[in-house]
Design an enzyme around this catalytic site. Structure first.
Site, PDB file in Angstrom:
ATOM      1  N   ARG A 114       0.877  -1.291   0.097  1.00  0.00           N
ATOM      2  CA  ARG A 114      -0.047   0.000   0.053  1.00  0.00           C
ATOM      3  C   ARG A 114       0.905   1.234  -0.137  1.00  0.00           C
ATOM      4  O   ARG A 114       0.458   2.442  -0.293  1.00  0.00           O
ATOM      5  CB  ARG A 114      -0.838  -0.047   1.351  1.00  0.00           C
ATOM      6  CG  ARG A 114      -1.901   0.988   1.202  1.00  0.00           C
ATOM      7  CD  ARG A 114      -3.260   0.908   1.922  1.00  0.00           C
ATOM      8  NE  ARG A 114      -3.139  -0.014   2.934  1.00  0.00           N
ATOM      9  CZ  ARG A 114      -2.680   0.498   4.287  1.00  0.00           C
ATOM     10  NH1 ARG A 114      -2.281   1.823   4.340  1.00  0.00           N
ATOM     11  NH2 ARG A 114      -2.771  -0.388   5.291  1.00  0.00           N
TER      12      ARG A 114
ATOM     13  N   TYR B 266     -14.598  17.153 -16.194  1.00  0.00           N
ATOM     14  CA  TYR B 266     -15.149  15.769 -16.213  1.00  0.00           C
ATOM     15  C   TYR B 266     -16.260  15.796 -15.098  1.00  0.00           C
ATOM     16  O   TYR B 266     -15.939  15.982 -13.864  1.00  0.00           O
ATOM     17  CB  TYR B 266     -14.054  14.733 -15.820  1.00  0.00           C
ATOM     18  CG  TYR B 266     -14.409  13.355 -15.816  1.00  0.00           C
ATOM     19  CD1 TYR B 266     -14.725  12.651 -16.758  1.00  0.00           C
ATOM     20  CD2 TYR B 266     -14.613  12.635 -14.337  1.00  0.00           C
ATOM     21  CE1 TYR B 266     -15.116  11.457 -16.730  1.00  0.00           C
ATOM     22  CE2 TYR B 266     -14.610  11.322 -14.531  1.00  0.00           C
ATOM     23  CZ  TYR B 266     -15.213  10.781 -15.661  1.00  0.00           C
ATOM     24  OH  TYR B 266     -15.553   9.415 -15.612  1.00  0.00           O
TER      25      TYR B 266
ATOM     26  N   ASP C  47      -6.082  18.660 -15.764  1.00  0.00           N
ATOM     27  CA  ASP C  47      -6.431  17.308 -16.296  1.00  0.00           C
ATOM     28  C   ASP C  47      -6.285  17.381 -17.815  1.00  0.00           C
ATOM     29  O   ASP C  47      -6.929  17.872 -18.452  1.00  0.00           O
ATOM     30  CB  ASP C  47      -7.932  17.098 -15.845  1.00  0.00           C
ATOM     31  CG  ASP C  47      -8.350  15.635 -16.366  1.00  0.00           C
ATOM     32  OD1 ASP C  47      -7.807  15.130 -17.026  1.00  0.00           O
ATOM     33  OD2 ASP C  47      -9.534  15.407 -15.872  1.00  0.00           O
TER      34      ASP C  47
ATOM     35  N   LYS D 272      -7.561   5.770 -19.908  1.00  0.00           N
ATOM     36  CA  LYS D 272      -7.886   6.406 -21.364  1.00  0.00           C
ATOM     37  C   LYS D 272      -6.603   5.955 -22.229  1.00  0.00           C
ATOM     38  O   LYS D 272      -6.184   4.920 -22.304  1.00  0.00           O
ATOM     39  CB  LYS D 272      -8.335   7.929 -21.374  1.00  0.00           C
ATOM     40  CG  LYS D 272      -9.141   8.005 -20.019  1.00  0.00           C
ATOM     41  CD  LYS D 272     -10.662   7.198 -20.237  1.00  0.00           C
ATOM     42  CE  LYS D 272     -11.429   7.488 -19.029  1.00  0.00           C
ATOM     43  NZ  LYS D 272     -11.809   8.686 -18.638  1.00  0.00           N
TER      44      LYS D 272
END
Ligand SMILES: *Cc1c(COP(=O)(O)O)cnc(C)c1O
Length: 372
Positions: free
Chosen positions: A47, A99, A171, A196
């Site tokens: 983690r 977004y 972004d 993407k």
């Protein structure tokens, strides 16, 4: 080194134990440490970090031209971690057409986290300046935007942010590091949904933050990722790393195909408006020409005949797949307002297209029969 070369070689050091050219996927969740938890090999627990993830972060920092990168389980998790790292009482200004789920974070979650959000049109710099408050820590831009393909001036926004002692995050998912040098234009942080174009094959989810400077915010966000746990798995790190290798070639072809589609749609009598920054008719064409190398694989268009006709068009496509998401090898189309749901602000005659790598003639033929 040129970007195309970096995309092939960054984070691709030969594994010294075996000589394997393709990097190993290191699945270990835990790593041998010393009697007082000394990190003998630099790792402790998955983690916190793991070797495959480190390779990806090294590659991304090199490719984007930043000092450091952090990867997350999704694009949203990457952005949320940045916002969660802001001190309570911070104010953030967001571009309005961002977004969809980042708008949800701004409107729904930031108040819960004790921070304030303003959404406005960042194409208008005067409006941005007027909205600045003493506690404004961050401008949040996206360019090109999803789904309206608006273009924001990264260099001008960076100056506006810095003049007021704030930072700029962009972004840049639609642009990728190939088409837009987000950090070199002045942004402090570049955000990518790796789900993407970076992954590029519609088979992996991930998100990245790349930092121009490794400063205090980097350490805060690393801490948040470790404690709150939105880590990227080793296998997903490996898949994105693999996607990066072909990114420059893919994006070039995506862009050429989208340009061909945009020209076709613009002259079609059933189309009301095409949103593609590569078209001279697009309001952001001039800025995009300055800050992008090509205009990318995403476009949207509004059909004549309203929602009913838009839905009809997506129900008629044969080669395109009706699906959300973007950046894969296959062409996708969606009625965006339906995908976003009841609180959408997207025009109801708008279709969003992720142009794939097929032959452009075949794509045009399919849209042509669907629009007929
Ligand atoms: C998809 C997308 C995101 C969110 O990424 P996930 O990986 O789905 O969390 C953020 N920004 C843009 C522009 C996107 O297209």
């Amino acid at each position: 080194m040129k970007l195309e070369t970096l995309l092939i070689h960054a984070g691709a050091e030969i594994d010294r134990a075996t000589g394997s050219v393709s990097p190993p996927i290191n699945l270990s969740t835990t790593f041998e440490h010393g009697p007082e938890a000394e990190r003998l090999y630099g790792y402790m627990y998955i983690r916190e970090s793991n070797p495959t993830q480190t390779r990806l972060e090294t590659a991304l920092a090199a490719v984007e031209g930043g000092e450091a990168a952090l990867v997350f389980a999704s694009g949203i998790a990457a952005g949320a971690a940045y916002l969660q790292a802001l001190p309570a009482g911070s104010h953030v200004i967001f571009h309005r057409d961002i977004y969809y789920d980042f708008r949800t974070v701004a409107n729904e979650f930031m108040p819960k986290w004790g921070s304030a959000a303003t959404l406005l049109d960042m194409k208008n710099l005067d409006e941005v300046r007027a909205a600045m408050r003493p506690n404004t820590r961050l401008l949040w831009a996206e360019t090109p935007t999803n789904p309206l393909m608006q273009i924001l001036d990264v260099a001008a926004l960076a100056k506006t942010a810095h003049d007021a002692g704030a930072k700029l995050i962009v972004d840049a998912t639609f642009a990728t590091p190939v088409l837009q040098r987000t950090l070199e234009l002045g942004a402090d942080v570049a955000l990518h949904s790796m789900t993407k174009y970076l992954g590029g094959h519609s088979d992996v989810q991930g998100g990245a933050l790349i930092f121009r400077k490794r400063e205090h915010d980097f350490d805060e966000i690393l801490h948040i990722r470790k404690v709150l746990g939105a880590v990227l798995s080793p296998f997903n790190s490996w898949l994105v790393l693999r996607g990066l290798r072909s990114l420059a070639c893919r994006v070039e072809r995506h862009s050429a195909n989208a340009m061909a589609l945009a020209h076709f749609l613009e002259q079609h009598s059933g189309v009301e408006q095409v949103h593609y920054p590569g078209l001279p008719s697009h309001s952001g064409h001039e800025i995009a020409g300055r800050q992008m190398r090509a205009f990318g694989g995403m476009l949207s268009f509004q059909v004549k005949g309203g929602r009913e006709q838009a839905v009809k068009v997506v129900s008629r496509v044969k080669l395109f797949t009706t699906a959300t998401s973007l950046g894969g090898t296959e062409s996708l189309i969606e009625h965006r307002a339906s995908s976003e749901g009841p609180s959408t602000t997207t025009p109801d005659n708008l279709l969003r297209v992720s142009t794939g790598l097929e032959d452009p003639e075949d794509l045009i033929q399919d849209l042509s029969q669907a629009l007929a």
